[in-house]
Design an enzyme around this catalytic site. Sequence first.
Site, PDB file in Angstrom:
ATOM      1  N   ARG A 186      43.792  62.121 -11.724  1.00  0.00           N
ATOM      2  CA  ARG A 186      43.815  63.563 -11.421  1.00  0.00           C
ATOM      3  C   ARG A 186      43.776  64.311 -12.747  1.00  0.00           C
ATOM      4  O   ARG A 186      44.003  63.713 -13.808  1.00  0.00           O
ATOM      5  CB  ARG A 186      45.113  63.913 -10.670  1.00  0.00           C
ATOM      6  N   ARG A 279      50.125  71.028  -3.194  1.00  0.00           N
ATOM      7  CA  ARG A 279      49.962  70.331  -4.478  1.00  0.00           C
ATOM      8  C   ARG A 279      48.531  70.492  -4.989  1.00  0.00           C
ATOM      9  O   ARG A 279      48.303  70.547  -6.197  1.00  0.00           O
ATOM     10  CB  ARG A 279      50.322  68.850  -4.310  1.00  0.00           C
ATOM     11  N   ARG A 290      45.817  60.718   4.022  1.00  0.00           N
ATOM     12  CA  ARG A 290      47.221  60.559   3.662  1.00  0.00           C
ATOM     13  C   ARG A 290      48.136  60.918   4.834  1.00  0.00           C
ATOM     14  O   ARG A 290      49.159  60.272   5.050  1.00  0.00           O
ATOM     15  CB  ARG A 290      47.555  61.417   2.429  1.00  0.00           C
TER      16      ARG A 290
HETATM   17  N1  LIG Z   1      51.991  49.075  -3.509  1.00  0.00           N
HETATM   18  C1  LIG Z   1      51.902  49.960  -4.494  1.00  0.00           C
HETATM   19  N2  LIG Z   1      51.834  51.266  -4.198  1.00  0.00           N
HETATM   20  C2  LIG Z   1      51.752  52.130  -5.228  1.00  0.00           C
HETATM   21  C3  LIG Z   1      51.767  51.742  -6.572  1.00  0.00           C
HETATM   22  N3  LIG Z   1      51.703  52.831  -7.358  1.00  0.00           N
HETATM   23  C4  LIG Z   1      51.662  53.879  -6.536  1.00  0.00           C
HETATM   24  N4  LIG Z   1      51.696  53.470  -5.252  1.00  0.00           N
HETATM   25  C5  LIG Z   1      51.704  54.266  -4.031  1.00  0.00           C
HETATM   26  O1  LIG Z   1      50.401  54.701  -3.734  1.00  0.00           O
HETATM   27  C6  LIG Z   1      50.470  55.884  -2.991  1.00  0.00           C
HETATM   28  C7  LIG Z   1      49.489  56.879  -3.541  1.00  0.00           C
HETATM   29  O2  LIG Z   1      49.869  57.259  -4.829  1.00  0.00           O
HETATM   30  P1  LIG Z   1      49.092  58.425  -5.591  1.00  0.00           P
HETATM   31  O3  LIG Z   1      47.631  58.145  -5.528  1.00  0.00           O
HETATM   32  O4  LIG Z   1      49.707  58.611  -6.920  1.00  0.00           O
HETATM   33  O5  LIG Z   1      49.331  59.673  -4.645  1.00  0.00           O
HETATM   34  P2  LIG Z   1      50.659  60.482  -4.280  1.00  0.00           P
HETATM   35  O6  LIG Z   1      51.705  59.533  -3.809  1.00  0.00           O
HETATM   36  O7  LIG Z   1      50.178  61.367  -3.203  1.00  0.00           O
HETATM   37  O8  LIG Z   1      51.085  61.201  -5.494  1.00  0.00           O
HETATM   38  C8  LIG Z   1      51.926  56.331  -3.053  1.00  0.00           C
HETATM   39  O9  LIG Z   1      52.549  55.995  -1.823  1.00  0.00           O
HETATM   40  C9  LIG Z   1      52.514  55.535  -4.163  1.00  0.00           C
HETATM   41  O10 LIG Z   1      53.892  55.273  -3.942  1.00  0.00           O
HETATM   42  C10 LIG Z   1      51.865  50.334  -6.838  1.00  0.00           C
HETATM   43  O11 LIG Z   1      51.895  49.861  -7.967  1.00  0.00           O
HETATM   44  N5  LIG Z   1      51.923  49.510  -5.775  1.00  0.00           N
HETATM   45  N1  LIG Z   2      62.198  69.390  -1.672  1.00  0.00           N
HETATM   46  C1  LIG Z   2      61.014  69.970  -1.875  1.00  0.00           C
HETATM   47  N2  LIG Z   2      60.743  71.165  -1.337  1.00  0.00           N
HETATM   48  C2  LIG Z   2      59.542  71.754  -1.509  1.00  0.00           C
HETATM   49  N3  LIG Z   2      58.521  71.232  -2.214  1.00  0.00           N
HETATM   50  C3  LIG Z   2      58.721  70.028  -2.769  1.00  0.00           C
HETATM   51  C4  LIG Z   2      59.967  69.326  -2.636  1.00  0.00           C
HETATM   52  N4  LIG Z   2      59.854  68.149  -3.294  1.00  0.00           N
HETATM   53  C5  LIG Z   2      58.618  68.116  -3.827  1.00  0.00           C
HETATM   54  N5  LIG Z   2      57.932  69.222  -3.530  1.00  0.00           N
HETATM   55  C6  LIG Z   2      56.522  69.568  -3.851  1.00  0.00           C
HETATM   56  O1  LIG Z   2      55.697  68.801  -2.969  1.00  0.00           O
HETATM   57  C7  LIG Z   2      54.512  68.373  -3.611  1.00  0.00           C
HETATM   58  C8  LIG Z   2      54.433  66.847  -3.511  1.00  0.00           C
HETATM   59  O2  LIG Z   2      55.435  66.249  -4.303  1.00  0.00           O
HETATM   60  P1  LIG Z   2      55.192  64.934  -5.141  1.00  0.00           P
HETATM   61  O3  LIG Z   2      56.391  64.706  -5.965  1.00  0.00           O
HETATM   62  O4  LIG Z   2      53.863  65.003  -5.818  1.00  0.00           O
HETATM   63  O5  LIG Z   2      55.110  63.860  -3.932  1.00  0.00           O
HETATM   64  P2  LIG Z   2      54.772  62.309  -3.925  1.00  0.00           P
HETATM   65  O6  LIG Z   2      54.967  61.799  -5.323  1.00  0.00           O
HETATM   66  O7  LIG Z   2      55.752  61.715  -2.974  1.00  0.00           O
HETATM   67  O8  LIG Z   2      53.374  62.195  -3.452  1.00  0.00           O
HETATM   68  C9  LIG Z   2      54.591  68.866  -5.044  1.00  0.00           C
HETATM   69  O9  LIG Z   2      53.820  70.025  -5.169  1.00  0.00           O
HETATM   70  C10 LIG Z   2      56.083  69.156  -5.248  1.00  0.00           C
HETATM   71  O10 LIG Z   2      56.276  70.182  -6.186  1.00  0.00           O
END
Ligand SMILES: Nc1nc2c(ncn2[C@@H]2O[C@H](COP(=O)(O)OP(=O)(O)O)[C@@H](O)[C@H]2O)c(=O)[nH]1
Ligand SMILES: Nc1ncnc2c1ncn2[C@@H]1O[C@H](COP(=O)(O)OP(=O)(O)O)[C@@H](O)[C@H]1O
Length: 404
Positions: A186, A279, A290
């Site tokens: 990203r 986000r 998702r």
């Molecule tokens: N199994 C596995 N899942 C992962 C790993 N790293 C990230 N993820 C998961 O992949 C999913 C997508 O992650 P990401 O593309 O960063 O998107 P986001 O969770 O929406 O911020 C999330 O549920 C993460 O927890 C990994 O090393 N192994």
């Molecule tokens: N408790 C909360 N209330 C409102 N917004 C939140 C909260 N926790 C996280 N966010 C917002 O939600 C979005 C997704 O959070 P993020 O940490 O990227 O989720 P994930 O890592 O589980 O995918 C971000 O824009 C973050 O700032």
Amino acid sequence: MVELETGELFMGQEAPDNLFNVPDVLLPFVFDSESKEYQTAVIVKDKIYVVEGSSDAAKLSMDVKIFDKLTGKWLIPTVLGTKPTPSNGYSAVPVNGDRILILKEDCSAVDSFWFLEVDSPYVKEQKKLLGAEVVAWSKGVVGEGPKPVVISGPSGVGKGTLISKLMKEFPTTFGFSVSHTTRAPREKEIDGVHYHFTERSIMEEEIRDGEFLESALVHGNLYGTSVDAVEAVTDAGKRCILDIDVQGARLVRSSSLEALFIFICAPSFEELEKRLRSRGTETEEQVQKRLRNATAELDEGKSPGLFDHILVNDDLETCYENLKKLLMLDDTAANYQPTVRSFQIPMSHSVSIKDQKILIRCGTSELGKVITSLFLLDVSSLKGGSPGRTRGLRIYAIDSYEES
Ligand SMILES: Nc1nc2c(ncn2[C@@H]2O[C@H](COP(=O)(O)OP(=O)(O)O)[C@@H](O)[C@H]2O)c(=O)[nH]1
Ligand SMILES: Nc1ncnc2c1ncn2[C@@H]1O[C@H](COP(=O)(O)OP(=O)(O)O)[C@@H](O)[C@H]1O
């Protein structure tokens, strides 16, 4: 010139009748100080394991070959895991009938103890899977180390936000396990910091080579935690945080890594959708994917025995406080025994084993005096192993005296 290091021939085991038919493995440790080539041999059951290579900086190698006493043939096994960097001296002792403890000389304690697993549960499983002879390296860790924390939950629930807060408030306590992924970075993501962005074919090969603790296909991309990602954090003396999906959490649960498992969920599906959209990092199609996956993940997250705790991330600050409470309440922090970093096995030493206790007799000379120190290495409560680390080594200084 060939120097012979001290050490018992095959560490107290009886030499086999046909030993003299076996080339090059007559001695437990041989080192050629000119070419810097070395060789160590240890018997475990019907096989002789030979670890050999070069500690020359230009060549640096460490290979394993096996002599099968029953067939009289040499085997070249598939070697899994991260191997140690060669040093100029080793002692090797068979431990528990399924692994060989390798003690590296003149290294810091964090790099002194290594295990070559030859018949451990992990190796047995890999032998079946690959249909080949397999051995696996794992690094020995003194003490238990703090239990890593696995954080899972649907995309957009706030895992990343909570982890960032934790790392910011406790930078010396926690370290993030940087996963590998085949998804595109990203805008603000940095390679090596947020993820190791990689190619699918490369990652698949590394997975086959046993470099990953777990991996899973998530939202159409491959994600995985390398052994090194977790161990780099643990080696730095920090508690490792893993942000992985539910499939990954399940795989870690069934691996040799003992961890604390926390599932994060949103107060409602509508709120999850709102957060994902606000986000603004995904296309509409990706958001839809998702959200579809979130339902299954929520069901999975509640399956019995998988997660130790479930946290609802409604108000961010309240959830963060609850997360901190969980981490403080976990008593592994109190049990954490720091690594003995000052211990170093000198070139001149001998090793013997009895009842899962390894006696290391070290000789050092200080101001013209020869000091002998005795250390006891206890391998009776080993935990984990390949493809990660073997924890639970205990080392005790038991005596130190001047040679007369
Ligand atoms: N199994 C596995 N899942 C992962 C790993 N790293 C990230 N993820 C998961 O992949 C999913 C997508 O992650 P990401 O593309 O960063 O998107 P986001 O969770 O929406 O911020 C999330 O549920 C993460 O927890 C990994 O090393 N192994
Ligand atoms: N408790 C909360 N209330 C409102 N917004 C939140 C909260 N926790 C996280 N966010 C917002 O939600 C979005 C997704 O959070 P993020 O940490 O990227 O989720 P994930 O890592 O589980 O995918 C971000 O824009 C973050 O700032």
